[in-house]
Each structure stands twice: as structure tokens, then as C-alpha cells.
Design an enzyme around this catalytic site. Sequence first.
Site, PDB file in Angstrom:
ATOM      1  N   CYS A 383       0.838  -1.205   0.000  1.00  0.00           N
ATOM      2  CA  CYS A 383       0.000   0.000   0.000  1.00  0.00           C
ATOM      3  C   CYS A 383       0.874   1.256   0.000  1.00  0.00           C
ATOM      4  O   CYS A 383       1.489   1.535  -1.012  1.00  0.00           O
ATOM      5  CB  CYS A 383      -1.003  -0.026   1.140  1.00  0.00           C
ATOM      6  SG  CYS A 383      -2.446   0.960   0.741  1.00  0.00           S
ATOM      7  N   HIS A 509      -3.736  -4.892   0.242  1.00  0.00           N
ATOM      8  CA  HIS A 509      -3.150  -5.474   1.456  1.00  0.00           C
ATOM      9  C   HIS A 509      -3.320  -6.994   1.462  1.00  0.00           C
ATOM     10  O   HIS A 509      -4.315  -7.495   1.978  1.00  0.00           O
ATOM     11  CB  HIS A 509      -3.858  -4.936   2.701  1.00  0.00           C
ATOM     12  CG  HIS A 509      -3.635  -3.491   2.972  1.00  0.00           C
ATOM     13  ND1 HIS A 509      -2.716  -3.055   3.886  1.00  0.00           N
ATOM     14  CD2 HIS A 509      -4.221  -2.383   2.460  1.00  0.00           C
ATOM     15  CE1 HIS A 509      -2.747  -1.721   3.936  1.00  0.00           C
ATOM     16  NE2 HIS A 509      -3.649  -1.297   3.077  1.00  0.00           N
ATOM     17  N   GLU A 511      -1.939  -9.081   3.260  1.00  0.00           N
ATOM     18  CA  GLU A 511      -1.808  -9.657   4.605  1.00  0.00           C
ATOM     19  C   GLU A 511      -3.156  -9.974   5.245  1.00  0.00           C
ATOM     20  O   GLU A 511      -3.241 -10.839   6.114  1.00  0.00           O
ATOM     21  CB  GLU A 511      -1.006  -8.717   5.514  1.00  0.00           C
ATOM     22  CG  GLU A 511      -1.688  -7.414   5.928  1.00  0.00           C
ATOM     23  CD  GLU A 511      -1.502  -6.277   4.935  1.00  0.00           C
ATOM     24  OE1 GLU A 511      -1.187  -6.562   3.754  1.00  0.00           O
ATOM     25  OE2 GLU A 511      -1.683  -5.100   5.328  1.00  0.00           O
TER      26      GLU A 511
HETATM   27  N1  GLN Z   1      -1.772   6.827   2.620  1.00  0.00           N
HETATM   28  C1  GLN Z   1      -1.916   6.045   1.432  1.00  0.00           C
HETATM   29  C2  GLN Z   1      -3.262   6.250   0.778  1.00  0.00           C
HETATM   30  O1  GLN Z   1      -4.190   6.717   1.395  1.00  0.00           O
HETATM   31  C3  GLN Z   1      -1.666   4.575   1.710  1.00  0.00           C
HETATM   32  C4  GLN Z   1      -2.624   3.961   2.687  1.00  0.00           C
HETATM   33  C5  GLN Z   1      -2.147   2.654   3.254  1.00  0.00           C
HETATM   34  O2  GLN Z   1      -0.955   2.365   3.239  1.00  0.00           O
HETATM   35  N2  GLN Z   1      -3.047   1.854   3.795  1.00  0.00           N
HETATM   36  O3  GLN Z   1      -3.418   5.949  -0.379  1.00  0.00           O
END
Ligand code: GLN
Length: 538
Positions: A383, A509, A511
Site C-alpha cells: 500500500c 493489502h 496480509e
Molecule cells: N496513505 C496512502 C493512501 O491513502 C496509503 C494507505 C495505506 O498504506 N493503507 O493511499
Amino acid sequence: METKYIFVTGGVVSSLGKGIISASLACLLKARGFRVTIQKFDPYINIDPGTLNPYEHGECYVTVDGHEADLDLGHYERFTNVETTRANNVTSGRVFQNVIDKERRGDYLGKTVQIVPHITDEIKRNVKRLGATGDYDFIITEIGGTVGDIESLPFLEAVRQLRWELGSESLCVHLTYVPYLKAAKELKTKPTQHSVKQLQQVGIQPDLLVLRTEHDIPAGMRMKIAQFCNVAPDAVFQSIDCPSIYEVPVMMSEQHLDEVVLRKMNVDYRDNDLEMGPWMRFLDKMHSARETVKIGLVGKYVQLQDAYKSISEALLHAATYCDRRLDLRYINSEELTADNVDSQLGGLNGVVIAPGFGQRGIEGKFIALKWCREHDMPTFGICLGMQCMVIEYARNVLGLEGANSTEMDPATRHNVIDLMEEQKSVHNMGGTMRLGAYKCRLRPDSIAARAYGATEVSERHRHRFEFNHNYRTLFEQGGMACVGENPATHLVEVVEIPDRRWMVGTQYHPEYNSTVLRPNPLFMSFMKAAIDTPVAGK
Ligand code: GLN
């Protein structure tokens, strides 16, 4: 069979592991062939944990249907392989909001709206919502917080009423703490007695007690607790500290927790129903692994390990299936500099760049990524970690000076990570992200496609910002491949650097869906690469 309800409460102190006990019981019932789900009620006013700092309650977990949830739901899924949804996590805030919305709509027909019965009815409705689907034999409901808190009272009153309505179709498990006084060399049962009294005062008699302890509780003492707390002698269990949370179901089954539950609820079962084979094989692997794999997790929430719970568990699952002991090093991205990066990352087998929000610690992630790329270290960006991988590549390989995400620098010349148009006008902190499971189509020759053994997968998201399409060709021509995209919107979901061994970034994600019996394929692939790669640096 009629749906049965099991309530799990906790007393004396918090952090006793109610979530793990609930998940372990669910794991055992599932292994006996029953259909089980677990839900959690959190007695705080936030509508959901999405707006909470990870230091408050640990990571924010995300369900397939896009609910930002308590991290205990992660344990539920990892222990049971059963996906949860927004119905599995309800906060006081959500309950109050529903009731207030109904009041404004006039649904209460001029009545005075009160905690009892209106809030308690709303809680009861939420408890029974999963039961109404007919999909489950058992609904386990964990009540967050500690008995005696003002916050939990409406939930406990709802449980009291439900127990009265459901009779033997319901059961209450109470988890308490038995402290050991070193100076006196004694285990103390008094806090447990008080905690059960508090529960009784609100009209709930627990059927089973689980005692969290650091020392073995002798049979005589358990008998005493049973007698003073008014529970059956065979219904007192101990949950002694153990090396891994994944041992807990086995420890509970050795004490026949699941059998006592089934007996008390008049449910037929056979001794040979319990199928824990695959679970035991996982534990065997965990016990017999001799060699270690060293993984660095670069992020800014390193003081509280719960902040990256799903990632550390997914790494543990993968390492275990690769017959390795996981040695996970938390590396504070705020303290990483060009001068110390060598000593921080050198000697590791692989590096994960963590998700996150905001500017803090971001430069450290770029330093780590540059070092990893130059040393050909197996690297997994998740992410924000993937977004940083893109930014680092833009700055240092493509020569796009000052490239950034508009989250960090709204005026950047090269907004390689940016908001999508329709998001730019939204100013509400809750629920404005891309949340939940989305499909991703993978290029057949990519590391990701080989890892999954598929070219279409579905993974969970939690972010606002996206890879900026206008730069896609530039990246592709410059050696970073956009190998995964959403089939409907064409948003970039996975990037890889093909001339590196294993540098993969995922906007999603992976995970969140790694479980004990079904480790996530991309984590498996990362782990194999980490093991096969000669150690760089140092
Ligand atoms: N801050 C980034 C976004 O909003 C990544 C978010 C995250 O890593 N969950 O896109």
C-alpha cells in the site's frame, strides 16, 4: 440445528486475550464440522476504528466487504478461515448512531428514547443479525472492554436479556486473570471472584470461566474458584502463557473446552469429530524449524507491534510453511538515514515496506527502498509501501525530480501518486477510501501471477491515493512494470521491477487474508525469495 449464541466477556484487566479465546473456541467448533462465526462489540463512541491511530487499538483490519474493523476480526479469520463482514464488528458509536437516526426519522412514535430498551434493543438486533442468516450453528459474541466499565453496561444488559430469552440456546464464557504474587509465592483467586460478582450484579451468571495465568493453577484452586463463582467444577479452564497464540486452540482442546460447551448446550458430538490434523501440521512445522529467516519491517509505528499485526502474522504463516523461524525486526523509518541504512538493513533476508498515512517517516522509506533496489534485496511494498516504491523509482531511476504523492506534497511537480478525480472534493475522514476486496488482473509472466498460480485474484484495499495513469508508459519504458490492474477501472494494483529478483509492490493489502491453514501466496513467494537470496550488505 437452531443457531446457538456464546457470549465472551472479560474481567479484572484488559488485554487478557478474549479475542484469542473466542477465536480458539471457534477454531475447535469449526474443526468439529460446525458452522461458526465470531462478532465483536466495541464499547467506544467511534463509528468504526478507521479513524483511530494504530497506537490506540492496534492495526485497523479490513473485511472483504470494506469495513474498517477491530484487529480481533483478523484473529477470527486467521483461526477459522471464515470471512467476516461489517456485521461482525459493531461499536457503541454505531449503535447510538442507528438509534439517533431512527429517533430523527420518527420511528419511535413520540416515545422517550432511552438506553433501556432502545439502545439495548439495537444491540440485541445486531447480535442476532448474523444468526438470522441461517448460515451458522454458533455465533460467538465477544464483548470488548472489562466488566465494571461504564461503557460496557448497555452491552451486558443486552446479553442478560438475550440469555433470559434464549435459555439453553446461549452460554456465557468469562475470562479473568489469576495473578501470581512473587513475594508470597502464591496465585490469587480474589480478583476472579470479584469479577464474577460484578457480572452477577448485572444479572449474568457465567457458565464457563477461563483463567489467564502465568503459572499452572492446581486442581484444588480451580475447584475453589468453581465453588465461589457458582460454576460447575468441569467448567473452569486455564489459559497459561504459551509461546504462540496458535497453541491456544490445542491447549483449550486438551482441557475439553469445546466438549464442555457442546454438552452444556445439549449439542450432539462424537469424540472423533475433531479434525485438527492440518492445524497440528502447522504447529509441528513451527516447532521443528531450526533455521531462521530475518525480515525487516520498515514503518513508523514500531513501538506497538499490534500496529502491523496482520503483516507480522502473514509473515509468520509464510515462514512456517517454508520451514523457517521468523526473526522479524521492526525498523523505525523515522530514524533511517543514508548513514545507518547499511547497518539497519544489511544482513536481512528480506524487507517489507509498511502501509501508512501521512508524511512522517516517509523519507526513511525512500532510503530503505533505494538501498534494497541497489542491493537486489527481496522487497515487498504494501500500500503506502508500494506508493513509496513508485516514488523512489521515479526520483532515482526515471529522474523525475521531486516526484511525490499529493498526500505528502500537494504541489509536487510529478504527482506519480495522486487522488482520483472523484475523490478530490470529499472532506469526510471516515469511509472515503477504497475499501474492501477488488479484483486484480495480473500479467501472466509476472512474479505475482506465478505466486498466485492465477491471473485474476481478489484482495482487500484501504487507501485513498492511486498510481497516476499519466505516468504509466514512462514507468513501463523505464523498467518498472505495472503487472496488476483492476479489470474494471484499470487502476494499477501491482508493480514489479523485472530486473530485480523480487521487488513487488501491491496497492492492496494481501496480509488481510493470510490464515494459518491458507497462507497468502504472495507472502509465500516473498518468503521463498528471501530464503533463496544470498544475504546482502554488512
Ligand atoms: N496513505 C496512502 C493512501 O491513502 C496509503 C494507505 C495505506 O498504506 N493503507 O493511499
